[in-house]
Design a protein around this motif. Sequence first.
Motif, PDB file in Angstrom:
ATOM      1  N   UNK A 126       0.813  -1.214   0.000  1.00  0.00           N
ATOM      2  CA  UNK A 126       0.000   0.000   0.000  1.00  0.00           C
ATOM      3  C   UNK A 126       0.848   1.267   0.000  1.00  0.00           C
ATOM      4  N   UNK A 127       1.941   1.275   0.761  1.00  0.00           N
ATOM      5  CA  UNK A 127       2.799   2.454   0.827  1.00  0.00           C
ATOM      6  C   UNK A 127       3.387   2.797  -0.535  1.00  0.00           C
ATOM      7  N   UNK A 128       3.726   1.785  -1.315  1.00  0.00           N
ATOM      8  CA  UNK A 128       4.295   2.008  -2.640  1.00  0.00           C
ATOM      9  C   UNK A 128       3.268   2.623  -3.582  1.00  0.00           C
ATOM     10  N   UNK A 129       2.030   2.145  -3.498  1.00  0.00           N
ATOM     11  CA  UNK A 129       0.981   2.699  -4.352  1.00  0.00           C
ATOM     12  C   UNK A 129       0.650   4.129  -3.934  1.00  0.00           C
ATOM     13  N   UNK A 130       0.620   4.388  -2.630  1.00  0.00           N
ATOM     14  CA  UNK A 130       0.387   5.754  -2.160  1.00  0.00           C
ATOM     15  C   UNK A 130       1.487   6.702  -2.648  1.00  0.00           C
ATOM     16  N   UNK A 131       2.725   6.226  -2.665  1.00  0.00           N
ATOM     17  CA  UNK A 131       3.831   7.046  -3.154  1.00  0.00           C
ATOM     18  C   UNK A 131       3.671   7.328  -4.644  1.00  0.00           C
ATOM     19  N   UNK A 133       0.801   7.521  -6.210  1.00  0.00           N
ATOM     20  CA  UNK A 133      -0.269   8.523  -6.260  1.00  0.00           C
ATOM     21  C   UNK A 133       0.300   9.903  -5.980  1.00  0.00           C
ATOM     22  N   UNK A 134       1.136   9.983  -4.974  1.00  0.00           N
ATOM     23  CA  UNK A 134       1.748  11.255  -4.584  1.00  0.00           C
ATOM     24  C   UNK A 134       2.559  11.858  -5.729  1.00  0.00           C
ATOM     25  N   UNK A 292      -8.925   8.839 -15.268  1.00  0.00           N
ATOM     26  CA  UNK A 292      -8.606   8.478 -13.891  1.00  0.00           C
ATOM     27  C   UNK A 292      -8.933   9.658 -12.984  1.00  0.00           C
ATOM     28  N   UNK A 293      -9.449   9.350 -11.803  1.00  0.00           N
ATOM     29  CA  UNK A 293      -9.737  10.385 -10.792  1.00  0.00           C
ATOM     30  C   UNK A 293      -9.218   9.904  -9.448  1.00  0.00           C
ATOM     31  N   UNK A 294      -8.517  10.770  -8.739  1.00  0.00           N
ATOM     32  CA  UNK A 294      -8.000  10.461  -7.403  1.00  0.00           C
ATOM     33  C   UNK A 294      -8.608  11.455  -6.424  1.00  0.00           C
ATOM     34  N   UNK A 295      -9.141  10.961  -5.310  1.00  0.00           N
ATOM     35  CA  UNK A 295      -9.842  11.834  -4.368  1.00  0.00           C
ATOM     36  C   UNK A 295      -9.584  11.389  -2.939  1.00  0.00           C
ATOM     37  N   UNK A 296      -9.916  12.292  -2.008  1.00  0.00           N
ATOM     38  CA  UNK A 296      -9.713  11.994  -0.586  1.00  0.00           C
ATOM     39  C   UNK A 296     -10.703  12.799   0.250  1.00  0.00           C
TER      40      UNK A 296
END
Length: 314
Positions: A126-131, A133-134, A292-296
Amino acid sequence: VRFHRIICRVGLAFLILATLVERGVMCLSPSNKSIRVIEAEYGTSLSRRSYLARAAAGALIFGSAANAGGAPAFAAENVDIASGMTAGSSKIISSSKVKSEPPSGQLEVNRNRLTQMIRQPSGYNEAEILAAIDNLVPFDPSKKKGASLAADLEGEWELLWSAKAEAFSPLLKLPKPFKPESFQYLGNPAAMEVGPGRVAQGLTGGILGKTQLWLSSGVRTSPSDDSILEIMPPFRFEVGGRYQTGTPKKQLVEAGSDAEFRKLNARTNEAQAAPKNSYQQLYLERQGKGSIRISTITEGDPVIVGAIFVHQKL
């Protein structure tokens, strides 16, 4: 065959009832799992810690864990995708190559990297995918105005991946082929299903079969930030058919305020008093189908603040 259908329907009804009783409407009550988050802020930096540092254990009201598995890695340090993550591996494009590309090329390289990781989740944590995304978010095609671009937001969106949403529903912890799929509806698709000025989340398939669970709310663009959608009452939980099938929906719950809805989901008094949920669009492509859409979630119910989602338009 008829007997088998009856057994399946009874089993499904029991599962939905058990889900509601155990975790609240659409399973939005907090998980018992304790999630520890390192608090770190970098001003207006686009570091993933800026989005996740305020997170608390729990689930998102309008997203679900399409790829959640194991304990979230929110406390992990920033990962160097080019070296520390997969040193010596050809899976990841080197950071020097990314930096040498023009902005448009960097967007494409980082987008391809993220989608490759999501397609092959077993190869990355998960940390790799979050990076990843970042690294993609700074190239946001909407230029931080995603919530105000109604034509680009409109549509049926499939959830490809999410973080900090594992408690959204126990149904999503089921193995395939029993785990349902998650979809989000904005604009006209939402209006046709749950009424104008609303956003809807749907769970269907897997153990649910042709049945779809619908959770919807009001929605509007924040008057102070064009990247944020504000989630408004009334909140409704319904059971019906899949999108565009015309199957009538049966309403199970309606709440006229954030506090009322959170109380139904066994939230604390503090959570009930929290402000309305703010749903920030971090990255929004404007190419129609396949975007693609990224949201939080940046503000609101402390149980769901910090969850992050990757959707693709169908």
